[in-house]
Design a protein around this motif. Structure first.
Motif, PDB file in Angstrom:
ATOM      1  N   PHE A  97       0.826  -1.202   0.000  1.00 49.63           N
ATOM      2  CA  PHE A  97       0.000   0.000   0.000  1.00 49.63           C
ATOM      3  C   PHE A  97       0.864   1.257   0.000  1.00 49.63           C
ATOM      4  N   GLU A  98       1.943   1.241   0.754  1.00 44.75           N
ATOM      5  CA  GLU A  98       2.841   2.399   0.770  1.00 44.75           C
ATOM      6  C   GLU A  98       3.473   2.612  -0.600  1.00 44.75           C
ATOM      7  N   GLU A  99       3.787   1.513  -1.286  1.00 48.00           N
ATOM      8  CA  GLU A  99       4.354   1.639  -2.635  1.00 48.00           C
ATOM      9  C   GLU A  99       3.343   2.267  -3.589  1.00 48.00           C
ATOM     10  N   LEU A 100       2.076   1.843  -3.512  1.00 47.59           N
ATOM     11  CA  LEU A 100       1.049   2.429  -4.373  1.00 47.59           C
ATOM     12  C   LEU A 100       0.855   3.907  -4.068  1.00 47.59           C
ATOM     13  N   GLN A 101       0.878   4.252  -2.803  1.00 49.55           N
ATOM     14  CA  GLN A 101       0.754   5.662  -2.429  1.00 49.55           C
ATOM     15  C   GLN A 101       1.918   6.481  -2.989  1.00 49.55           C
ATOM     16  N   ARG A 102       3.098   5.933  -2.938  1.00 49.23           N
ATOM     17  CA  ARG A 102       4.271   6.659  -3.437  1.00 49.23           C
ATOM     18  C   ARG A 102       4.154   6.890  -4.949  1.00 49.23           C
ATOM     19  N   GLN A 108       0.943  12.864  -9.134  1.00 47.01           N
ATOM     20  CA  GLN A 108       0.264  14.108  -8.795  1.00 47.01           C
ATOM     21  C   GLN A 108       1.212  15.295  -8.764  1.00 47.01           C
ATOM     22  N   LEU A 109       2.520  15.048  -8.693  1.00 50.08           N
ATOM     23  CA  LEU A 109       3.518  16.117  -8.736  1.00 50.08           C
ATOM     24  C   LEU A 109       4.055  16.216 -10.156  1.00 50.08           C
ATOM     25  N   GLU A 125       5.223   2.416 -13.823  1.00 51.20           N
ATOM     26  CA  GLU A 125       5.033   1.570 -12.649  1.00 51.20           C
ATOM     27  C   GLU A 125       3.565   1.193 -12.474  1.00 51.20           C
ATOM     28  N   VAL A 126       2.664   2.122 -12.742  1.00 50.54           N
ATOM     29  CA  VAL A 126       1.229   1.808 -12.682  1.00 50.54           C
ATOM     30  C   VAL A 126       0.881   0.740 -13.717  1.00 50.54           C
ATOM     31  N   ARG A 127       1.451   0.873 -14.893  1.00 48.27           N
ATOM     32  CA  ARG A 127       1.211  -0.140 -15.937  1.00 48.27           C
ATOM     33  C   ARG A 127       1.676  -1.520 -15.476  1.00 48.27           C
ATOM     34  N   LEU A 140      -5.379   1.434  -6.763  1.00 50.15           N
ATOM     35  CA  LEU A 140      -4.851   2.611  -7.457  1.00 50.15           C
ATOM     36  C   LEU A 140      -5.962   3.574  -7.855  1.00 50.15           C
ATOM     37  N   ALA A 141      -7.079   3.026  -8.327  1.00 53.36           N
ATOM     38  CA  ALA A 141      -8.196   3.897  -8.689  1.00 53.36           C
ATOM     39  C   ALA A 141      -8.758   4.612  -7.466  1.00 53.36           C
ATOM     40  N   MET A 142      -8.827   3.907  -6.336  1.00 50.64           N
ATOM     41  CA  MET A 142      -9.319   4.546  -5.108  1.00 50.64           C
ATOM     42  C   MET A 142      -8.368   5.638  -4.619  1.00 50.64           C
ATOM     43  N   LEU A 143      -7.075   5.484  -4.892  1.00 52.15           N
ATOM     44  CA  LEU A 143      -6.102   6.503  -4.488  1.00 52.15           C
ATOM     45  C   LEU A 143      -6.086   7.699  -5.433  1.00 52.15           C
ATOM     46  N   GLY A 144      -6.847   7.638  -6.531  1.00 52.71           N
ATOM     47  CA  GLY A 144      -6.960   8.787  -7.427  1.00 52.71           C
ATOM     48  C   GLY A 144      -5.924   8.839  -8.519  1.00 52.71           C
TER      49      GLY A 144
END
Length: 475
Positions: A97-102, A108-109, A125-127, A140-144
Motif C-alpha cells: 500500500f505504501e508503494e502504491l501511495q508513493r 500528482q507532482l 510503474e502503474v502499468r 490505485l483507482a481509489m487513491l486517485g
C-alpha cells in the motif's frame, strides 16, 4: 497437611508468575492427582500421599500425559507460527500500500515544485502493477490515479502519452468501474485530439487499444459512438500502415460499438458497409467482419447500404462455399436470410448470384446452424417464386413458368458435362445431389402454381437446374 497445601499453593503462584512455561506441568499434575483420587485412593497431592501415589503402580493409559504434553506443545507452536505468518502478511500489505501511495504521489507532482518530473516513471510503474493484479487496479483507482494519468494526455511529450495510455489500458482490464471512471475523466476527447495532432503509429495503436477496452462497457458505447471515434477507428482499420494487432483491435472496437443500436446509423454513415465488403476475403478478419455486418443489417440503414453495394450478394454467396470456415458460412447465411426476409429486390439479386445451389449444398454439408439458416432462406425464396408464378398466371389466364436457359436443354447438358470434368468424386456427388434437390424444388413450385403434374418435361427441368458457379474471392 494444611500447611503443606498452603506452601504448595504459594509455590504454584510464584512459579506461575515467574515461570509461565511450568503452567502446563502443574496442569498435568492436577489432572493426574484428580484421576488418582477418583479411583478411591486417599492422600494429598502435595505431600507424602502424592509421593506414595507416585511409588504405587498406576493403571493409566500408557503415554496419556506425554501425549497431552505433545498436543499442548504443538498447539503452542502452531499459534506462534500462525501469528508470525499473519504478521508477515500484514507487513507485506502495508508495504504494498505504501508503494502504491508513493507511485500516486509521483503522478500528482508535475515536477514544478520538486524540480524533477517522475510522471513517466510512475505511469510505467502503474502499468506494471495493474497488469496482473486486480487488487492493485482497484486500490490505485481509489487513491486517485486516473485523473493525473488522463491529464498527462495534454502534455507535449510523446513518451508521456504512451506511458499514460498503456497505464490507463491496464487499469481497465476486467474492471468496469475503472473503465467508466476513465471516460468520465474526459479521456475519450483527449485521445481523439491526440490522434489528430500526433501522427505517431505507437500513439495511434495505444489509442485504438484503449477504445477497444473502453467500448466493452455498455454505458460507454453511446458516448464513444457520439464522440466521433468511429471514423478514426475505420481509418485505422483500412490503413495499410496499421499493424495486424491494431487492425484487429479496430474491427473489434467497431463490433463493440455496433452492439448499441444508437450507433448503427453512425456506423453506416461513416461508410462502414462497403469498407467491410472489400475485406471479406481477408481470412485474418473475415469472421469478425461478417459478425459486424450481421449487426449492421439489423437496422434499416444497414440493409439499404448493403443492397446498394456492388456485388454484395455475390460476395456473400461465395462465402457460403467456404467449407473450411464454418463460422463464416453461418454468418453469411444469417445476413442473406435477414436481407431476403425484408426486401423482394434483394431476393431477386440473390437468385441472380446463384444462391440456390450454394444453399442446397450448405443444407447437405453445413453445420446444424448453417443448415437451419439455409433451409429457412430456401423456404423464403421458394415462397416468393411461387407467389410470382401464381400472380403472372392469374393476369394472363394461362399458366406461366420460368423460361428455360438459352440454347435449350442440350446446351445446358453439354455445359454441365464440361463443368463436371476435372471435379473430384466428392464434389461431383455433391453437384448431383444439388441438381436432384433443384428438380424436386421445381416440381414443388409447379404444384403450387396449380399446373398439371406432367407439365414440365425432365429435359426442361434439367435446363432450369443447370449449375451456376461463382468465382472465388482472392484471399
Amino acid at each position: 497437611m494444611a500447611k503443606c497445601a498452603r506452601l504448595d499453593a504459594a509455590s504454584f503462584r510464584l512459579w506461575l508468575a515467574f515461570f509461565p512455561s511450568l503452567l502446563r506441568r502443574r496442569l498435568l499434575q492436577a489432572v493426574a492427582c484428580g484421576a488418582y483420587l477418583h479411583r478411591g485412593r486417599r492422600g494429598s497431592c502435595g505431600g507424602a500421599g502424592f509421593n506414595a501415589a507416585k511409588q504405587q503402580p498406576r493403571r493409566t493409559r500408557p503415554g496419556g500425559s506425554e501425549r497431552l504434553v505433545e498436543l499442548l506443545r504443538a498447539e503452542s507452536s502452531d499459534d506462534s507460527g500462525s501469528d508470525e505468518a499473519s504478521d508477515d502478511e500484514t507487513r507485506r500489505k502495508v508495504e504494498s500500500f505504501e508503494e502504491l501511495q508513493r507511485v500516486v504521489s509521483w503522478l500528482q507532482l508535475d515536477g514544478h515544485s520538486t524540480g524533477e518530473d517522475r510522471r513517466e516513471e510512475a505511469a510505467a510503474e502503474v502499468r506494471r502493477l495493474a497488469k496482473d493484479d486486480p487488487g492493485a487496479r482497484e486500490t490505485l483507482a481509489m487513491l486517485g490515479v486516473i485523473p493525473p494519468l488522463v491529464g498527462m494526455l495534454d502534455s507535449d511529450d510523446p513518451d508521456l502519452h504512451i506511458a499514460a495510455l498503456y497505464a490507463l489500458l491496464n487499469l481497465g482490464i476486467g474492471n468496469e468501474l475503472n473503465k467508466a471512471a476513465v471516460v468520465k475523466a474526459g479521456a475519450v476527447h483527449k485521445m481523439l485530439n491526440l490522434i489528430e495532432s500526433d501522427s505517431s503509429a505507437l500513439v495511434s495503436e495505444a489509442i485504438v487499444a484503449n477504445f477497444l477496452g473502453l467500448s466493452a462497457l455498455d454505458s460507454n458505447k453511446p458516448i464513444i459512438g457520439a464522440s466521433g471515434a468511429i471514423p478514426i477507428l475505420l481509418s485505422a482499420f483500412r490503413s495499410p500502415d496499421t499493424s495486424p494487432t491494431a487492425r484487429q483491435d479496430a474491427v473489434r472496437a467497431l463490433f463493440n460499438l455496433s452492439i448499441a443500436s444508437v450507433n448503427l446509423p453512425l456506423l453506416v454513415d461513416a461508410g462502414l458497409v462497403p469498407a467491410l465488403l472489400e475485406v471479406v476475403g481477408d481470412m485474418a478478419v473475415s469472421e469478425r467482419v461478417l459478425a459486424l455486418l450481421s449487426n449492421l443489417v439489423a437496422a434499416g440503414e444497414g440493409r439499404r447500404a448493403l443492397s446498394r453495394s456492388a456485388d454484395a450478394f455475390a460476395i456473400l454467396v461465395d462465402v457460403l462455399g467456404w467449407s473450411d470456415a464454418i463460422a463464416c458460412q453461418e454468418k453469411a447465411a444469417y445476413i442473406l436470410m435477414v436481407m431476403a426476409h425484408k426486401c423482394h429486390a434483394d431476393r431477386a439479386a440473390m437468385l441472380e448470384a446463384g444462391v440456390v445451389s450454394a444453399l442446397l449444398e450448405l443444407t447437405l454439408l453445413g453445420t446444424p446452424l448453417a443448415q437451419k439458416r439455409a433451409s429457412r432462406l430456401l423456404e423464403i425464396l421458394t415462397m416468393d417464386k411461387g407467389k410470382r408464378v401464381s400472380e403472372n398466371g392469374g393476369r394472363s389466364g394461362v399458366p406461366a413458368v420460368s423460361a428455360p436457359l438459352c440454347g435449350g436443354a442440350s446446351e445446358a447438358s453439354r455445359a454441365e458435362a464440361e463443368a463436371k470434368e476435372g471435379m473430384s468424386e466428392e464434389r461431383r456427388a455433391v453437384v448431383e445431389l444439388v441438381q436432384q434437390s433443384l428438380q424436386t424444388n421445381m416440381l414443388r413450385i409447379v404444384r403450387r402454381a396449380n399446373l398439371p403434374q406432367d407439365f414440365a418435361p425432365s429435359e426442361r427441368l434439367q435446363a432450369l437446374t443447370a449449375p451456376s458457379t461463382t468465382k472465388s474471392l482472392p484471399f
